[in-house]
Design an enzyme around this catalytic site. Structure first.
Site, short mmCIF file in Angstrom:
data_model
loop_
_atom_site.label_atom_id
_atom_site.label_comp_id
_atom_site.label_asym_id
_atom_site.label_seq_id
_atom_site.Cartn_x
_atom_site.Cartn_y
_atom_site.Cartn_z
N HIS A 1 22.86 36.92 7.42
CA HIS A 1 23.84 37.36 6.41
C HIS A 1 24.94 36.32 6.23
O HIS A 1 26.09 36.66 5.96
CB HIS A 1 24.41 38.71 6.83
CG HIS A 1 25.00 39.52 5.71
ND1 HIS A 1 24.46 39.58 4.45
CD2 HIS A 1 26.10 40.33 5.68
CE1 HIS A 1 25.18 40.38 3.69
NE2 HIS A 1 26.19 40.84 4.41
N HIS B 1 30.31 35.04 5.30
CA HIS B 1 30.30 36.19 4.41
C HIS B 1 31.20 35.99 3.19
O HIS B 1 32.12 36.75 2.94
CB HIS B 1 30.70 37.47 5.15
CG HIS B 1 30.27 38.73 4.44
ND1 HIS B 1 31.01 39.30 3.42
CD2 HIS B 1 29.18 39.52 4.60
CE1 HIS B 1 30.40 40.41 3.00
NE2 HIS B 1 29.29 40.56 3.70
N TYR C 1 27.47 40.53 -0.76
CA TYR C 1 27.79 41.12 -2.07
C TYR C 1 26.61 41.04 -3.04
O TYR C 1 26.77 41.32 -4.23
CB TYR C 1 29.02 40.45 -2.70
CG TYR C 1 30.16 40.26 -1.73
CD1 TYR C 1 30.97 41.34 -1.36
CD2 TYR C 1 30.44 39.01 -1.16
CE1 TYR C 1 32.01 41.18 -0.45
CE2 TYR C 1 31.48 38.84 -0.26
CZ TYR C 1 32.26 39.93 0.09
OH TYR C 1 33.29 39.76 1.00
N HIS D 1 26.20 49.70 6.07
CA HIS D 1 26.85 48.71 6.92
C HIS D 1 27.13 49.26 8.32
O HIS D 1 27.35 50.46 8.49
CB HIS D 1 28.19 48.28 6.31
CG HIS D 1 28.07 47.61 4.98
ND1 HIS D 1 27.83 48.31 3.82
CD2 HIS D 1 28.16 46.30 4.62
CE1 HIS D 1 27.77 47.46 2.79
NE2 HIS D 1 27.97 46.23 3.25
N ASP E 1 24.28 46.03 7.17
CA ASP E 1 24.89 44.72 7.00
C ASP E 1 26.09 44.52 7.91
O ASP E 1 26.68 45.47 8.43
CB ASP E 1 25.36 44.54 5.55
CG ASP E 1 24.24 44.26 4.59
OD1 ASP E 1 23.08 44.57 4.91
OD2 ASP E 1 24.51 43.74 3.49
N ASP E 2 26.48 43.25 8.03
CA ASP E 2 27.78 42.81 8.56
C ASP E 2 27.92 42.91 10.07
O ASP E 2 29.02 42.79 10.59
CB ASP E 2 28.93 43.56 7.89
CG ASP E 2 29.06 43.24 6.41
OD1 ASP E 2 28.31 42.36 5.93
OD2 ASP E 2 29.87 43.89 5.72
#
Length: 422
Positions: free
Chosen positions: A198, A202, A247, A308, A148-149
């Site tokens: 994503h 965020h 999340y 991540h 992620d991210d």
């Protein structure tokens, strides 16, 4: 049982060695040139990519809650067209606190009528017509592998590592990061990774209004009605069909908005908690997953772990635990491959291998045209996660070799040698 070094000591070694880089010529105008840079101080220095900078006024400001921009009739028309598909569920909590996950002032029924993941980890919608979230993969002894991210501005050494291991993954990219580091986003396609959405900024999606949630997906995704390029399509040339809520914060209202925009919701079953930055917690969580695999938990159905590319720490942890994961799972594959999704984007011309093809050695994604957004062509090529020695990108043989002389082989030997107790 073998124990050559503690995870904490190895993490220090890996971070010291893997993220040190030699000086190389710096071309910050192409994906290939950007991928040559392995000094994180240089990688994370802002640069200008004309296709993005010239279109900046067509997008929300980075790291701000997205809303439909004034005079964006395409976005407004699309939003209007899907409103009838959105359940009558109110946003959770009170902004701005709720956008950061503070729902302390919000009273929610204990029977979880909205299938709110943050409340109960509910992943089977209670509203008819909405598909369940993806939390596992159907293939036994298989790990749905992803991060992620991203794109993280300093991810080149990490992506080099994945490529050296002939490994691809599912990358869940944030729109604001894609806008800031578009060439890093392009590398995911060049290396054969699957890219998913994503959101734009965020934040907690269930705290948003319908229009805000729509905009958070729309501006990273695409304009369907006029086919004008939104951030993902502008930068990487393709439009994803999957997303992960930041999340894990999703309910039936947000699922319905995502579904109306052609997005499949993917969450997870195991959380590494690497985003906390705490080695003890992260290592314990990785070990819990490995123990479960060793105990036969995934003999019938595989699983998905949340990890991540958020920081050098999270990427170092992924490198450190990689060989342990491959020793207990038969297969580490992108989520889309595990689900046999061969068409991961709305555009024709890009195909992922099936699961059977992947595990039998076909690790290539076929691309008709270019993965560089506005620089598309009609040629046909392949994106693959070949080892660096056979890379067709012409970059990793020049890039990884100097790192090897400093310590890449040490890191690889530590990983392959089974440095942890398992």
């Amino acid at each position: 049982m073998h124990c050559f070094a503690s995870p904490s000591a190895l993490l220090i070694l890996i971070r010291a060695l893997v993220f040190l880089s030699p000086a190389v010529a710096q071309d910050r105008t192409t994906e290939e040139g950007e991928a040559q840079i392995t000094d994180p101080n240089v990688e994370c220095t802002p640069y200008t990519y004309p296709p993005v900078s010239q279109a900046a006024n067509q997008f929300p400001s980075i790291w701000t809650l997205a809303t439909i921009l004034p005079n964006d009739t395409a976005a407004q028309n699309l939003y209007n067209s899907i409103q009838g598909q959105i359940p009558d569920i109110s946003p959770k909590g009170t902004q701005p606190e709720s956008l950061a996950g503070d729902f302390s002032d919000y009273s929610y029924p204990s029977d979880d009528p909205d299938c709110w993941w943050t409340s109960s980890t509910c992943d089977t919608p209670k509203t008819a017509g909405i598909p369940s979230d993806i939390t596992t993969v159907p293939e036994p002894d298989t790990l749905g592998y992803g991060f992620d991210d991203g794109p993280n501005c300093s991810h080149n050494v990490f992506y080099d590592f994945l490529q050296s291991k002939d490994q691809t993954a599912t990358m869940f990219y944030i729109g604001s990061n894609v806008m800031s580091y578009p060439l890093e986003a392009q590398r995911a396609i060049a290396d054969g990774h699957q890219v998913c959405v994503h959101t734009w900024s965020h934040q907690y999606m269930t705290a948003m209004t319908n229009e805000e949630a729509f905009a958070e997906l729309y501006y990273i995704l695409r304009r369907l009605t006029q086919f004008q390029m939104e951030m993902m399509k502008l930068v990487i040339g393709v439009t994803p069909t999957c997303w992960r809520p930041p999340y894990g914060d999703v309910d039936d209202r947000i699922r319905a908005i995502a579904q109306a925009m052609g997005l499949q919701t993917i969450v997870w079953q195991y959380d590494s908690s690497d985003w906390l930055g705490d080695p003890t917690t992260t290592n314990e969580n990785y070990q819990d997953l490995i123990n479960a695999a060793m105990n036969g938990t995934f003999n019938g159905v595989g699983t998905i772990i949340l990890t991540h590319e958020l920081t050098n720490f999270t990427m170092s942890e992924a490198i450190m635990w990689y060989s342990n994961l491959t020793s207990v799972f038969k297969h580490l594959v992108p989520v889309g491959v595990a689900l046999n999704i061969t068409k991961p984007y709305t555009e024709d011309g890009y195909t992922l291998p099936t699961f059977a093809q992947y595990v039998n050695g076909t690790h290539t994604a076929t691309i008709a045209g270019s993965a560089s957004g506005t620089n598309s062509s009609n040629s046909t090529s392949t994106a693959s996660h070949r080892p660096s020695s056979t890379s067709t990108e012409g970059r990793n043989s020049a890039q990884i070799l100097p790192i090897n002389s400093v310590g890449w082989l040490v890191v690889t030997a530590v990983l392959v040698g089974g440095a942890f107790s398992v």
